[in-house]
Design an enzyme around this catalytic site. Sequence first.
Site, short mmCIF file in Angstrom:
data_model
loop_
_atom_site.label_atom_id
_atom_site.label_comp_id
_atom_site.label_asym_id
_atom_site.label_seq_id
_atom_site.Cartn_x
_atom_site.Cartn_y
_atom_site.Cartn_z
N GLY A 112 -0.31 10.79 1.32
CA GLY A 112 -1.04 11.50 0.28
C GLY A 112 -0.69 12.97 0.20
O GLY A 112 -0.80 13.59 -0.86
N GLU A 135 3.72 4.81 4.22
CA GLU A 135 2.62 3.84 4.07
C GLU A 135 3.00 2.43 4.49
O GLU A 135 2.15 1.66 4.96
CB GLU A 135 2.13 3.84 2.61
CG GLU A 135 1.30 5.06 2.22
CD GLU A 135 2.12 6.22 1.73
OE1 GLU A 135 1.53 7.17 1.20
OE2 GLU A 135 3.38 6.18 1.87
#
Length: 260
Positions: A112, A135
Amino acid sequence: MTEYENIRFERDDAIAVVTIDRPESLNALNYETLQELKVCFEQISYDHTLGVVVLTGAGEKAFVAGADISYMRDMNAVEGAEFAHLGHSVMMSIENASQPVIAGVNGFALGGGCELALACDIRIASTNAKFGQPEVNLGIIPGFGGTQRLPRLVGKGIASELLYTGDIIDSTEAFRIGLVNRVVPLDELMLTCKSIAQKINSKSPRAIKICKSTIHNGCQMDIARANQYEAVQFGQCFASADQVEGMTAFLEKRPAKFTK
């Protein structure tokens, strides 16, 4: 301006500095931090006394090390999608802000955090900065726009490699692939960001605002439609006092005095 718990808002004349202030968790993005960022950038966008925003992280280790994994671990599919929608709304509030936003990446920009930098107009990295979308190591994919903005910035092939491998790259490689604009020593990072901001602030505020929206909206169109859109936006510039002042100053060989 609203009081915040997880971020800091400061202003230096017409420059806003937004700092994600959770150094104990490497500035990880939890629900509350995302909500505060969204509110902050929505308020900034309506403040026409601010010309440029610098976004950075507290401390010397991380810009944002990612979304808060301890917060996400027990989510179900519905909760995961809701969290992603919140993240997307934050990135869009940055992308749609009327002012240019400069990311001062002062360390880890992972997951993020990398997506947050991608939503900014300009990215300046310190020499110790690290970038990545790891991720897939967690059994998920980027959820705040990484699969969309990264290919648009560095190209599909390079982005796919980074997204599929989860590799983390240093600032030199980030500069080579076009992920960042400049790499500077950590102790020069904010000075560099503010120097760029000051240069932008010396230009026509209306032209900068129109230029940002034209870049952003035009990138969503095919080239023919984008060029037509640019022509319309170009015409809008001639409805402003800035155009008259800018061109008159040029012809009179003097610095332009734009209305702030």
